[in-house]
Enzyme design. Structure first.
Site, PDB file in Angstrom:
ATOM      1  N   THR A  48       9.481   8.305   7.561  1.00  0.00           N
ATOM      2  CA  THR A  48       8.690   7.776   6.442  1.00  0.00           C
ATOM      3  C   THR A  48       9.560   6.941   5.512  1.00  0.00           C
ATOM      4  OG1 THR A  48       7.174   9.649   6.571  1.00  0.00           O
ATOM      5  CG2 THR A  48       7.164   8.399   4.518  1.00  0.00           C
ATOM      6  N   CYS A  49      10.784   7.375   5.305  1.00  0.00           N
ATOM      7  CA  CYS A  49      11.695   6.654   4.412  1.00  0.00           C
ATOM      8  C   CYS A  49      12.014   5.261   4.941  1.00  0.00           C
ATOM      9  CB  CYS A  49      12.986   7.446   4.236  1.00  0.00           C
ATOM     10  SG  CYS A  49      12.728   9.149   3.687  1.00  0.00           S
ATOM     11  N   THR A  50      12.282   5.179   6.233  1.00  0.00           N
ATOM     12  CA  THR A  50      12.717   3.926   6.841  1.00  0.00           C
ATOM     13  C   THR A  50      11.568   3.009   7.229  1.00  0.00           C
ATOM     14  OG1 THR A  50      14.712   5.001   7.661  1.00  0.00           O
ATOM     15  CG2 THR A  50      14.072   2.955   8.757  1.00  0.00           C
TER      16      THR A  50
END
Length: 161
Positions: A48-50
């Site tokens: 989700t972060c990337t």
């Protein structure tokens, strides 16, 4: 106790990779006299972060700056080598600050730490975004789930501005 709107960010220093190599930077250098968007991710290179959270801020960087933001920073409980590699691989190096909270102490001082051991990550940061003016928290949006990037997303921050 979790940091709240109206609170002043605690002082700290961070190591980050820049185009000129690693540097130490302080909360004073980052926030004093500036309007800054700070967002946090549970971990560099995580899905989700990337794939969602960081790209929104990179894609909307110019729009945020046009709304009066002086700078943008992302923080994660990772070492500066990991944050630097993430900055380089995502094309974010030199565009936003990638702050390494290597031991999670800053995240804990904000009361925004989360035990993500069940997912194999250990103690990390909650996913959030905040608008900081001259070191004072003006808005704070914390995700209910580390796998979501909605209230802390760049478009949500743009809507606030």
């Amino acid at each position: 106790m979790t940091i709240a709107i109206g609170d002043t960010l605690p002082s700290a220093s961070f190591k980050e990779k820049t185009v000129d190599g690693p540097v130490e930077t302080s909360t004073d250098a980052l926030f004093k006299g500036k309007k800054v968007v700070l967002f946090a991710v549970p971990g560099a290179f995580t899905p989700t972060c990337t794939l969602n959270h960081l790209p929104g801020y990179l894609d909307n960087r110019e729009a945020l700056l046009a709304k009066g933001v002086d700078d943008i920073a992302v923080i994660a409980v990772n070492d500066w080598h990991v944050m630097g590699a993430w900055a380089t691989q995502t094309g974010g190096l030199g565009k936003i600050h990638f702050l390494a909270d290597w031991d999670g102490s800053y995240t804990k001082s904000l009361g925004l730490d989360a035990d993500l051991s069940a997912g194999g990550l250990g103690v990390r940061s909650k996913r959030y975004s905040m608008l900081v003016e001259d070191g004072v928290v003006k808005s704070l949006d914390i995700e209910e789930s580390p796998g979501q990037a909605t209230v802390s997303a760049a478009d949500a921050m743009l809507a606030k501005l």
